[in-house]
Design a protein around this motif. Structure first.
Motif, mmCIF file in Angstrom:
data_model
loop_
_atom_site.group_PDB
_atom_site.id
_atom_site.type_symbol
_atom_site.label_atom_id
_atom_site.label_comp_id
_atom_site.label_asym_id
_atom_site.label_seq_id
_atom_site.Cartn_x
_atom_site.Cartn_y
_atom_site.Cartn_z
ATOM 1 N N ARG A 222 -2.840 -3.823 17.797
ATOM 2 C CA ARG A 222 -3.999 -3.980 16.914
ATOM 3 C C ARG A 222 -4.370 -5.457 16.756
ATOM 4 N N ARG B 43 -1.750 2.730 5.781
ATOM 5 C CA ARG B 43 -2.216 3.820 4.907
ATOM 6 C C ARG B 43 -2.280 5.152 5.642
ATOM 7 N N SER B 44 -2.437 5.107 6.945
ATOM 8 C CA SER B 44 -2.502 6.346 7.724
ATOM 9 C C SER B 44 -1.148 6.732 8.310
ATOM 10 N N MET C 176 -3.265 -2.993 7.055
ATOM 11 C CA MET C 176 -3.244 -2.163 5.850
ATOM 12 C C MET C 176 -3.813 -0.775 6.145
ATOM 13 N N ALA C 177 -4.915 -0.724 6.875
ATOM 14 C CA ALA C 177 -5.510 0.568 7.215
ATOM 15 C C ALA C 177 -4.539 1.402 8.051
ATOM 16 N N PHE C 178 -3.837 0.751 8.967
ATOM 17 C CA PHE C 178 -2.864 1.471 9.782
ATOM 18 C C PHE C 178 -1.723 2.009 8.934
ATOM 19 N N ASN D 118 -8.935 -10.266 9.001
ATOM 20 C CA ASN D 118 -9.319 -8.981 9.607
ATOM 21 C C ASN D 118 -8.092 -8.247 10.153
ATOM 22 N N ASP E 17 -6.236 -6.746 7.233
ATOM 23 C CA ASP E 17 -6.925 -5.540 6.761
ATOM 24 C C ASP E 17 -6.666 -4.367 7.707
ATOM 25 N N ASP E 18 -6.642 -4.644 9.004
ATOM 26 C CA ASP E 18 -6.371 -3.598 9.980
ATOM 27 C C ASP E 18 -4.937 -3.087 9.839
ATOM 28 N N THR F 149 0.844 -1.193 0.000
ATOM 29 C CA THR F 149 0.000 0.000 0.000
ATOM 30 C C THR F 149 0.881 1.246 0.000
ATOM 31 N N ARG G 57 -7.977 -7.197 17.784
ATOM 32 C CA ARG G 57 -8.799 -7.896 16.780
ATOM 33 C C ARG G 57 -9.002 -9.371 17.119
#
Length: 163
Positions: A143, A120-121, A116-118, A110, A113-114, A79, A147
């Protein structure tokens, strides 16, 4: 003639001191090399013994080594970062479950995915250096524990490439 005899005497004295200096340097070199060899052998022998003693004491105390939990390798994450947005990151990681616990494939997905979201930020400055890597691993572990409801014990980062 006395000047010629005097200059010969000085030359002989200098020649003798040069030979003496070379001999002293050679002797000191041999002594230093021997001392270094002896000290190196002594230090390497001392370092191995305590390590073996600690392993033996731990195995006697517990009966056997503590087993690792299940290891689940996550798919590589690719990413871009938030700042600068032109910077890409690839993360390969694995989850280690607590002994006796299992991580379901849906939970692992999950967690991925978490992650990846982290990422990206994340900011590039947050990931720089050894402390940045330590903070990243700590954040990912936190994280993953949230989860998985406490089933994840550790997160291993296999590779991290920032381009």
């Amino acid at each position: 003639m006395s000047d010629a005899a005097n200059s010969r005497g000085e030359t002989e004295k200098r020649g003798g001191s040069l030979v003496g200096t070379i001999a002293a340097v050679a002797i000191l070199t041999v002594v230093a090399a021997g001392g270094g060899w002896f000290l190196g052998g002594y230090i390497s022998g001392v370092e191995q013994a305590p390590g073996e003693a600690v392993v033996a004491a731990a195995s006697e105390k517990k009966g056997h080594a503590q087993p690792l939990g299940e290891v689940v390798a996550l798919k590589p994450i690719l990413t871009n970062l938030a700042v600068p947005s032109t910077t890409w990151i690839r993360l390969e990681s694995a989850l280690v479950a607590k002994p006796g616990e299992e991580i379901a494939p849906e939970v692992a997905m999950n967690i991925s995915d978490d992650f990846m979201a982290f990422l990206r930020s994340a900011n590039l400055m947050q990931l720089q250096g050894a402390t940045g890597l330590a903070y990243l691993r700590a954040d990912l572990e936190e994280r993953a524990r949230m989860r998985s409801e406490g089933k994840v014990e550790r997160v291993f980062i296999s590779s991290l490439v920032v381009e």
